[in-house]
Motif scaffolding. Structure first.
Motif, PDB file in Angstrom:
ATOM      1  N   LEU A  26      22.081  -9.591 -43.028  1.00  0.00           N
ATOM      2  CA  LEU A  26      22.407  -8.398 -43.984  1.00  0.00           C
ATOM      3  C   LEU A  26      23.033  -6.886 -43.286  1.00  0.00           C
ATOM      4  CD1 LEU A  26      19.606  -9.154 -46.473  1.00  0.00           C
ATOM      5  CD2 LEU A  26      21.948  -9.450 -46.777  1.00  0.00           C
ATOM      6  N   ARG A  27      22.358  -6.998 -42.057  1.00  0.00           N
ATOM      7  CA  ARG A  27      22.423  -5.551 -41.360  1.00  0.00           C
ATOM      8  C   ARG A  27      23.848  -5.633 -40.808  1.00  0.00           C
ATOM      9  NH1 ARG A  27      18.159  -3.653 -37.185  1.00  0.00           N
ATOM     10  NH2 ARG A  27      16.819  -3.583 -39.213  1.00  0.00           N
ATOM     11  N   TYR A  28      24.422  -6.789 -40.465  1.00  0.00           N
ATOM     12  CA  TYR A  28      25.801  -6.854 -39.906  1.00  0.00           C
ATOM     13  C   TYR A  28      27.106  -7.403 -40.729  1.00  0.00           C
ATOM     14  CZ  TYR A  28      23.876  -4.981 -35.626  1.00  0.00           C
ATOM     15  OH  TYR A  28      23.268  -4.008 -34.667  1.00  0.00           O
ATOM     16  N   GLN A  29      26.482  -8.041 -41.902  1.00  0.00           N
ATOM     17  CA  GLN A  29      27.482  -8.434 -42.772  1.00  0.00           C
ATOM     18  C   GLN A  29      28.684  -7.516 -43.190  1.00  0.00           C
ATOM     19  OE1 GLN A  29      25.881  -9.948 -46.263  1.00  0.00           O
ATOM     20  NE2 GLN A  29      27.822 -11.251 -46.679  1.00  0.00           N
ATOM     21  N   PRO A  30      28.478  -6.274 -43.485  1.00  0.00           N
ATOM     22  CA  PRO A  30      29.449  -5.206 -43.702  1.00  0.00           C
ATOM     23  C   PRO A  30      30.596  -5.251 -42.568  1.00  0.00           C
ATOM     24  CG  PRO A  30      27.372  -4.330 -44.465  1.00  0.00           C
ATOM     25  CD  PRO A  30      27.004  -5.778 -43.549  1.00  0.00           C
ATOM     26  N   MET A  31      30.031  -5.072 -41.446  1.00  0.00           N
ATOM     27  CA  MET A  31      30.912  -5.078 -40.139  1.00  0.00           C
ATOM     28  C   MET A  31      31.664  -6.359 -40.015  1.00  0.00           C
ATOM     29  SD  MET A  31      30.023  -3.846 -36.291  1.00  0.00           S
ATOM     30  CE  MET A  31      28.532  -4.787 -36.260  1.00  0.00           C
ATOM     31  N   ALA A  32      30.886  -7.191 -40.048  1.00  0.00           N
ATOM     32  CA  ALA A  32      31.768  -8.666 -39.870  1.00  0.00           C
ATOM     33  C   ALA A  32      32.877  -8.808 -40.847  1.00  0.00           C
ATOM     34  CB  ALA A  32      30.575  -9.724 -39.873  1.00  0.00           C
ATOM     35  N   GLN A  33      32.463  -8.373 -42.305  1.00  0.00           N
ATOM     36  CA  GLN A  33      33.598  -8.747 -43.078  1.00  0.00           C
ATOM     37  C   GLN A  33      34.750  -7.699 -42.891  1.00  0.00           C
ATOM     38  OE1 GLN A  33      31.137  -8.116 -46.689  1.00  0.00           O
ATOM     39  NE2 GLN A  33      31.616 -10.086 -47.312  1.00  0.00           N
ATOM     40  N   GLN A  34      34.683  -6.635 -42.360  1.00  0.00           N
ATOM     41  CA  GLN A  34      35.513  -5.614 -42.073  1.00  0.00           C
ATOM     42  C   GLN A  34      36.648  -6.048 -41.063  1.00  0.00           C
ATOM     43  OE1 GLN A  34      33.882  -2.001 -41.206  1.00  0.00           O
ATOM     44  NE2 GLN A  34      34.537  -1.168 -43.062  1.00  0.00           N
ATOM     45  N   ILE A  35      35.891  -6.704 -39.964  1.00  0.00           N
ATOM     46  CA  ILE A  35      36.573  -7.359 -38.714  1.00  0.00           C
ATOM     47  C   ILE A  35      37.390  -8.515 -39.332  1.00  0.00           C
ATOM     48  CG2 ILE A  35      36.341  -8.497 -36.836  1.00  0.00           C
ATOM     49  CD1 ILE A  35      33.894  -6.525 -36.094  1.00  0.00           C
ATOM     50  N   ALA A  36      36.853  -9.518 -40.094  1.00  0.00           N
ATOM     51  CA  ALA A  36      37.490 -10.576 -40.758  1.00  0.00           C
ATOM     52  C   ALA A  36      38.714 -10.201 -41.580  1.00  0.00           C
ATOM     53  CB  ALA A  36      36.538 -11.357 -41.402  1.00  0.00           C
ATOM     54  N   ASN A  37      38.530  -8.990 -42.189  1.00  0.00           N
ATOM     55  CA  ASN A  37      39.680  -8.760 -43.003  1.00  0.00           C
ATOM     56  C   ASN A  37      40.659  -7.896 -42.571  1.00  0.00           C
ATOM     57  OD1 ASN A  37      38.327  -9.777 -45.593  1.00  0.00           O
ATOM     58  ND2 ASN A  37      37.228  -8.172 -45.744  1.00  0.00           N
ATOM     59  N   ARG A  38      40.603  -7.656 -41.230  1.00  0.00           N
ATOM     60  CA  ARG A  38      41.730  -6.888 -40.855  1.00  0.00           C
ATOM     61  C   ARG A  38      42.873  -7.696 -40.478  1.00  0.00           C
ATOM     62  NH1 ARG A  38      39.385  -4.326 -35.222  1.00  0.00           N
ATOM     63  NH2 ARG A  38      41.658  -4.066 -35.019  1.00  0.00           N
ATOM     64  N   ASN A  39      44.143  -7.233 -40.597  1.00  0.00           N
ATOM     65  CA  ASN A  39      45.310  -7.785 -40.716  1.00  0.00           C
ATOM     66  C   ASN A  39      46.278  -7.674 -39.205  1.00  0.00           C
ATOM     67  OD1 ASN A  39      45.198  -8.829 -43.261  1.00  0.00           O
ATOM     68  ND2 ASN A  39      45.803  -6.916 -44.362  1.00  0.00           N
ATOM     69  N   ASP A  40      45.467  -6.997 -38.455  1.00  0.00           N
ATOM     70  CA  ASP A  40      46.366  -6.485 -37.245  1.00  0.00           C
ATOM     71  C   ASP A  40      46.093  -7.555 -36.053  1.00  0.00           C
ATOM     72  OD1 ASP A  40      43.711  -6.077 -36.637  1.00  0.00           O
ATOM     73  OD2 ASP A  40      44.153  -3.953 -35.629  1.00  0.00           O
ATOM     74  N   TRP A  41      45.865  -8.794 -36.475  1.00  0.00           N
ATOM     75  CA  TRP A  41      45.882  -9.830 -35.386  1.00  0.00           C
ATOM     76  C   TRP A  41      46.555 -11.029 -36.070  1.00  0.00           C
ATOM     77  CZ3 TRP A  41      41.102 -13.075 -35.474  1.00  0.00           C
ATOM     78  CH2 TRP A  41      40.365 -12.934 -36.649  1.00  0.00           C
TER      79      TRP A  41
END
Length: 41
Positions: A26-41
Motif C-alpha cells: 500500500l505504501r509503494y503502490q502509487p509510485m509503482a503505478q506512476q512508473i508503470a504508466n510512464r510512456n518514455d520507455w
C-alpha cells in the motif's frame, strides 16, 4: 505509536508477516503505478 519503518516492515514480511507485506504494498503502490504508466520507455 509510530508507523513502522520500511526496513522493519521488510524484515517482518520476510518472516512471513502478511500484514507487514500488505502495508509495504500500500505504501509503494502509487509510485509503482506512476512508473508503470510512464510512456518514455
Amino acid at each position: 505509536m509510530s508507523e513502522p519503518s520500511d526496513t522493519e516492515l521488510f524484515f517482518l514480511a520476510l518472516e512471513g508477516d502478511k500484514t507487514a507485506f500488505g502495508r509495504l504494498v500500500l505504501r509503494y503502490q502509487p509510485m509503482a503505478q506512476q512508473i508503470a504508466n510512464r510512456n518514455d520507455w
